[in-house]
Write a protein that holds these residues in place. Sequence first.
Motif, PDB file in Angstrom:
ATOM      1  N   GLN A  75       0.832  -1.209   0.000  1.00  0.00           N
ATOM      2  CA  GLN A  75       0.000   0.000   0.000  1.00  0.00           C
ATOM      3  C   GLN A  75       0.864   1.255   0.000  1.00  0.00           C
ATOM      4  O   GLN A  75       0.542   2.228  -0.686  1.00  0.00           O
ATOM      5  CB  GLN A  75      -0.940   0.021   1.205  1.00  0.00           C
ATOM      6  N   VAL A  76       1.955   1.242   0.739  1.00  0.00           N
ATOM      7  CA  VAL A  76       2.859   2.389   0.755  1.00  0.00           C
ATOM      8  C   VAL A  76       3.347   2.680  -0.667  1.00  0.00           C
ATOM      9  O   VAL A  76       3.344   3.834  -1.113  1.00  0.00           O
ATOM     10  CB  VAL A  76       4.048   2.148   1.716  1.00  0.00           C
ATOM     11  N   PHE A  77       3.735   1.648  -1.408  1.00  0.00           N
ATOM     12  CA  PHE A  77       4.218   1.872  -2.771  1.00  0.00           C
ATOM     13  C   PHE A  77       3.106   2.319  -3.711  1.00  0.00           C
ATOM     14  O   PHE A  77       3.352   3.109  -4.633  1.00  0.00           O
ATOM     15  CB  PHE A  77       4.983   0.653  -3.295  1.00  0.00           C
ATOM     16  N   ALA A  78       1.882   1.872  -3.494  1.00  0.00           N
ATOM     17  CA  ALA A  78       0.756   2.371  -4.297  1.00  0.00           C
ATOM     18  C   ALA A  78       0.567   3.867  -4.048  1.00  0.00           C
ATOM     19  O   ALA A  78       0.350   4.641  -4.990  1.00  0.00           O
ATOM     20  CB  ALA A  78      -0.515   1.596  -3.966  1.00  0.00           C
ATOM     21  N   ASN A  79       0.672   4.281  -2.784  1.00  0.00           N
ATOM     22  CA  ASN A  79       0.536   5.700  -2.451  1.00  0.00           C
ATOM     23  C   ASN A  79       1.678   6.518  -3.046  1.00  0.00           C
ATOM     24  O   ASN A  79       1.460   7.594  -3.620  1.00  0.00           O
ATOM     25  CB  ASN A  79       0.495   5.890  -0.932  1.00  0.00           C
ATOM     26  N   LEU A  80       2.895   6.002  -2.942  1.00  0.00           N
ATOM     27  CA  LEU A  80       4.045   6.714  -3.501  1.00  0.00           C
ATOM     28  C   LEU A  80       3.942   6.837  -5.011  1.00  0.00           C
ATOM     29  O   LEU A  80       4.236   7.892  -5.581  1.00  0.00           O
ATOM     30  CB  LEU A  80       5.345   5.999  -3.110  1.00  0.00           C
ATOM     31  N   LYS A  81       3.508   5.780  -5.674  1.00  0.00           N
ATOM     32  CA  LYS A  81       3.352   5.813  -7.133  1.00  0.00           C
ATOM     33  C   LYS A  81       2.382   6.920  -7.539  1.00  0.00           C
ATOM     34  O   LYS A  81       2.646   7.676  -8.481  1.00  0.00           O
ATOM     35  CB  LYS A  81       2.854   4.462  -7.636  1.00  0.00           C
ATOM     36  N   ALA A  82       1.270   7.027  -6.834  1.00  0.00           N
ATOM     37  CA  ALA A  82       0.277   8.059  -7.158  1.00  0.00           C
ATOM     38  C   ALA A  82       0.864   9.462  -7.014  1.00  0.00           C
ATOM     39  O   ALA A  82       0.633  10.330  -7.866  1.00  0.00           O
ATOM     40  CB  ALA A  82      -0.947   7.894  -6.258  1.00  0.00           C
ATOM     41  N   ILE A  83       1.636   9.695  -5.971  1.00  0.00           N
ATOM     42  CA  ILE A  83       2.239  11.016  -5.766  1.00  0.00           C
ATOM     43  C   ILE A  83       3.303  11.290  -6.817  1.00  0.00           C
ATOM     44  O   ILE A  83       3.364  12.384  -7.387  1.00  0.00           O
ATOM     45  CB  ILE A  83       2.804  11.140  -4.342  1.00  0.00           C
ATOM     46  N   LEU A  84       4.143  10.303  -7.098  1.00  0.00           N
ATOM     47  CA  LEU A  84       5.160  10.477  -8.136  1.00  0.00           C
ATOM     48  C   LEU A  84       4.511  10.830  -9.467  1.00  0.00           C
ATOM     49  O   LEU A  84       4.935  11.769 -10.156  1.00  0.00           O
ATOM     50  CB  LEU A  84       6.004   9.208  -8.292  1.00  0.00           C
ATOM     51  N   GLU A  85       3.486  10.087  -9.856  1.00  0.00           N
ATOM     52  CA  GLU A  85       2.826  10.343 -11.136  1.00  0.00           C
ATOM     53  C   GLU A  85       2.161  11.711 -11.151  1.00  0.00           C
ATOM     54  O   GLU A  85       2.236  12.427 -12.153  1.00  0.00           O
ATOM     55  CB  GLU A  85       1.826   9.235 -11.442  1.00  0.00           C
ATOM     56  N   ALA A  86       1.528  12.109 -10.048  1.00  0.00           N
ATOM     57  CA  ALA A  86       0.895  13.434  -9.981  1.00  0.00           C
ATOM     58  C   ALA A  86       1.929  14.549 -10.107  1.00  0.00           C
ATOM     59  O   ALA A  86       1.623  15.633 -10.599  1.00  0.00           O
ATOM     60  CB  ALA A  86       0.116  13.576  -8.670  1.00  0.00           C
ATOM     61  N   GLY A  87       3.157  14.261  -9.680  1.00  0.00           N
ATOM     62  CA  GLY A  87       4.225  15.252  -9.745  1.00  0.00           C
ATOM     63  C   GLY A  87       5.075  15.181 -10.998  1.00  0.00           C
ATOM     64  O   GLY A  87       6.055  15.911 -11.128  1.00  0.00           O
TER      65      GLY A  87
END
Length: 139
Positions: free
Chosen positions: A61-73
Amino acid sequence: MSQAPESTTRSIVATNEAPRAIGPYSQGVRAGNLLFTSGQIALDPETQQVVTGGIAEQTTQVFANLKAILEAGGSSFSQVVKATVFLKNFDDFAAMNAIYADHLAAAGSQPPARTTVEVSRLPKDVLVEIDLVAIVTAD
């Protein structure tokens, strides 16, 4: 005599695909061509609750959250240059590291620099928290 450095553009990165901040901080901050994520824990972005399960489920779940932030940025896991991992129990290192490797050290990739530490307690009593620094590849 040296010149003053140029002003660096700074912008906030936010997405509904990652948990809302649970304090006075941003999900991510883009400064120039770098993206800094806040530490992500195993919160489901829809419920804002910790996912059930152990270290494997939480790290996923942590990596799913990080992926979303990376992509948004405007970035991705392949552009990460630094990772910091906080573990509640270092006995969970191998299980966390296997999932970490799937995202940040895939075959043929250049893994980022990393710091991993054991801590006495994390927000909401989770087992793992991870933050990243990545190069921005898109505007």
